[in-house]
Design a protein around this motif. Structure first.
Motif, short mmCIF file in Angstrom:
data_model
loop_
_atom_site.label_atom_id
_atom_site.label_comp_id
_atom_site.label_asym_id
_atom_site.label_seq_id
_atom_site.Cartn_x
_atom_site.Cartn_y
_atom_site.Cartn_z
N SER A 64 -73.05 29.54 -24.23
CA SER A 64 -73.54 28.33 -24.90
C SER A 64 -72.40 27.38 -25.21
CB SER A 64 -74.28 28.72 -26.17
OG SER A 64 -74.70 27.57 -26.87
N LEU A 65 -71.27 27.94 -25.66
CA LEU A 65 -70.10 27.11 -25.94
C LEU A 65 -69.59 26.43 -24.67
CD1 LEU A 65 -67.88 26.16 -27.87
CD2 LEU A 65 -66.65 28.29 -27.39
N TYR A 66 -69.60 27.22 -23.59
CA TYR A 66 -69.16 26.63 -22.33
C TYR A 66 -70.09 25.50 -21.90
CZ TYR A 66 -67.92 26.24 -17.39
OH TYR A 66 -67.54 25.77 -16.16
N ALA A 67 -71.40 25.71 -22.08
CA ALA A 67 -72.35 24.66 -21.72
C ALA A 67 -72.15 23.42 -22.59
CB ALA A 67 -73.77 25.19 -21.87
N LEU A 68 -71.89 23.66 -23.88
CA LEU A 68 -71.64 22.53 -24.78
C LEU A 68 -70.37 21.78 -24.39
CD1 LEU A 68 -72.58 24.07 -28.23
CD2 LEU A 68 -73.84 22.33 -26.97
N GLN A 69 -69.36 22.53 -24.00
CA GLN A 69 -68.12 21.87 -23.55
C GLN A 69 -68.38 21.03 -22.30
OE1 GLN A 69 -65.45 25.16 -23.09
NE2 GLN A 69 -64.80 25.13 -25.25
N GLN A 70 -69.18 21.59 -21.37
CA GLN A 70 -69.51 20.82 -20.17
C GLN A 70 -70.30 19.55 -20.52
OE1 GLN A 70 -68.43 21.42 -17.08
NE2 GLN A 70 -67.28 23.20 -17.82
N GLU A 71 -71.24 19.74 -21.43
CA GLU A 71 -72.05 18.59 -21.84
C GLU A 71 -71.19 17.54 -22.54
OE1 GLU A 71 -76.12 17.66 -24.43
OE2 GLU A 71 -75.35 19.70 -24.21
N THR A 72 -70.26 18.01 -23.36
CA THR A 72 -69.35 17.08 -24.05
C THR A 72 -68.49 16.31 -23.05
OG1 THR A 72 -69.28 18.52 -25.97
CG2 THR A 72 -67.51 16.94 -25.77
N ALA A 73 -68.01 17.05 -22.04
CA ALA A 73 -67.19 16.38 -21.01
C ALA A 73 -68.02 15.34 -20.25
CB ALA A 73 -66.63 17.44 -20.06
N SER A 74 -69.30 15.70 -19.99
CA SER A 74 -70.16 14.74 -19.28
C SER A 74 -70.41 13.49 -20.12
CB SER A 74 -71.48 15.43 -18.92
OG SER A 74 -72.36 14.51 -18.31
N LEU A 75 -70.68 13.74 -21.41
CA LEU A 75 -70.90 12.59 -22.31
C LEU A 75 -69.65 11.73 -22.45
CD1 LEU A 75 -73.04 14.31 -25.08
CD2 LEU A 75 -73.81 12.64 -23.38
N ARG A 76 -68.49 12.40 -22.52
CA ARG A 76 -67.26 11.64 -22.61
C ARG A 76 -67.07 10.77 -21.37
NH1 ARG A 76 -64.11 15.51 -23.41
NH2 ARG A 76 -64.07 15.38 -25.69
N ALA A 77 -67.41 11.36 -20.19
CA ALA A 77 -67.30 10.56 -18.96
C ALA A 77 -68.30 9.39 -18.98
CB ALA A 77 -67.54 11.46 -17.75
N GLU A 78 -69.49 9.72 -19.52
CA GLU A 78 -70.49 8.65 -19.61
C GLU A 78 -70.04 7.53 -20.55
OE1 GLU A 78 -75.25 8.27 -20.53
OE2 GLU A 78 -74.25 9.98 -21.02
N VAL A 79 -69.41 7.90 -21.66
CA VAL A 79 -68.93 6.88 -22.62
C VAL A 79 -67.79 6.08 -22.02
CG1 VAL A 79 -67.76 6.57 -24.84
CG2 VAL A 79 -69.71 8.10 -24.63
N GLU A 80 -66.89 6.80 -21.35
CA GLU A 80 -65.72 6.10 -20.80
C GLU A 80 -66.08 5.22 -19.61
OE1 GLU A 80 -62.99 9.17 -19.91
OE2 GLU A 80 -62.46 9.55 -22.04
#
Length: 302
Positions: free
Chosen positions: A122-138
Motif C-alpha cells: 500500500s505504501l508503495y502504491a501511495l508513493q507511485q500515486e504521489t509521484a504521478s500527482l507530482r508529475a501532474e502538478v509539475e
C-alpha cells in the motif's frame, strides 16, 4: 630245623611287621564321617569344623534372607519405575503444550508478516500515486486554481501515506516483539528439552522425583511405630496427616531385634488424623505377626 624253615620264619616275621605298619597307617588316616556331618556348634574347635548338616541349614537361612531382600528391592524398583514414567509423561505433556503455543505464535507471526507486506504494498502504491500527482502538478498546471487543488490533494495523500507509514512502523514493532517472543519460546523449548533429558538421566541413575506432588500413591519418607492391633487385621500407627500420609498410602512393617531385624509385611492407610492413622494389613505381603512397638516406614533400605 632246616634252612627252609628258618627262611619261612623270617619271612613271616617281616610280613607281620609290614601288615602292622599298614594297620597303623589306615587307623591314622581314618575319618569319622558321622562327626563331619553331625558335629554341633558346641563341639567346634581347632581342626573340627561345624557339621555339614548345620552348615547346610545356615546356608538355607541365608538364602531365604537374600530372597526376601531381593523381593523387597524388586518392589521398590517397580515403584521407582512407575514414578519415573509418570515424571516423563508430565514433562512430555508440558513439552507438547509449549510446542502448540509455539505453532500458534508462528501462525500469528505469519499473519503479521502478511499484514506488513500488504502495508508495504500500500505504501508503495501511495508513493507511485504521489509521484504521478507530482508529475501532474509539475507538467499540467493551467492556472493557480488548479495547482492549488492538486497540491491540497497531494498533501492529503501524503498525510494518508504518513498514517500508513505509522501503521507500518507499528506493525514492524509488533513483528519485532513477536520475533522476540518466538526466540524466547525457542529458548524455553530448548531448556525444557534439556530439563527433560536431565530428569530422565537423574531418574535412571538415582531414582529422584523432581515433582513429588505428582505421586499421590507414593508415601513420603516417614518412620513410626505400631500403637495397637486388632483381631480384624487393623493396626493404629503413631504417624498421620501431619507427616504427609493420606488414604491409600502403603507402608512397610518390621521388627528391630539386637541380632537381626525381621520384615513383617505391608499395611495400607485407611483413615488419618493429625498424629495417628488406622491401617489394614495387606494379607499377601504378611510375613509375621504384627504387634505393638513394631516399626513402620515408607521404605526399608537396610
Amino acid at each position: 630245623m632246616n634252612l627252609l624253615g628258618k627262611i619261612l620264619i623270617v619271612l613271616i616275621f617281616v610280613m607281620s611287621l609290614v601288615f602292622s605298619t599298614m594297620v597303623v597307617a589306615v587307623y591314622s588316616t581314618h575319618t569319622n564321617w558321622r562327626d563331619v556331618v553331625m558335629r554341633p556348634a558346641d563341639q567346634v574347635g581347632p581342626g573340627k569344623e561345624l557339621g555339614l548338616r548345620y552348615q547346610l541349614e545356615n546356608e538355607r537361612q541365608l538364602v531365604k534372607q537374600y530372597q526376601d531382600r531381593v523381593e523387597l528391592l524388586t518392589k521398590q524398583l517397580n515403584a521407582e519405575k512407575l514414578a519415573y514414567q509418570q515424571a516423563v509423561a508430565k514433562l512430555e505433556t508440558e513439552n507438547a503444550r509449549l510446542a502448540d503455543e509455539l505453532d500458534q505464535l508462528k501462525r500469528t507471526h505469519a499473519q503479521l508478516v502478511e499484514e506488513n507486506n500488504r502495508a508495504l504494498a500500500s505504501l508503495y502504491a501511495l508513493q507511485q500515486e504521489t509521484a504521478s500527482l507530482r508529475a501532474e502538478v509539475e507538467g499540467g498546471m493551467l492556472g493557480d486554481q488548479k495547482v492549488i487543488g492538486l497540491r491540497e490533494e497531494i498533501r492529503l495523500v501524503q498525510k494518508d501515506r504518513d498514517a500508513q507509514f505509522d501503521r507500518v512502523v507499528t506493525l514492524t514493532d509488533e513483528l519485532n516483539q513477536t520475533l522476540q517472543q518466538l526466540e524466547t519460546l525457542k529458548e524455553q523449548s530448548v531448556r525444557l528439552a534439556q530439563e527433560l533429558a536431565n530428569a530422565k538421566s537423574v531418574l535412571q541413575k538415582f531414582g529422584l522425583k523432581p515433582h513429588p506432588e505428582l505421586y499421590q500413591d507414593v508415601p513420603p519418607e516417614v518412620d513410626g511405630i505400631i500403637l495397637a492391633t486388632t483381631a480384624a487385621g487393623h493396626v493404629e500407627i503413631s504417624i498421620g496427616a501431619d507427616d504427609g500420609l493420606v488414604k491409600g498410602h502403603k507402608l512397610e512393617v518390621y521388627r528391630v531385634a539386637p541380632e537381626q531385624s525381621t520384615y513383617l509385611g505391608r499395611i495400607e492407610v485407611l483413615e488419618t488424623s493429625p498424629d495417628r492413622a488406622v491401617c489394614r494389613i495387606i494379607p499377601e505381603y504378611r510375613k509375621g505377626e504384627m504387634q505393638r512397638g513394631d516399626r513402620v516406614a515408607s521404605k526399608i533400605l537396610n
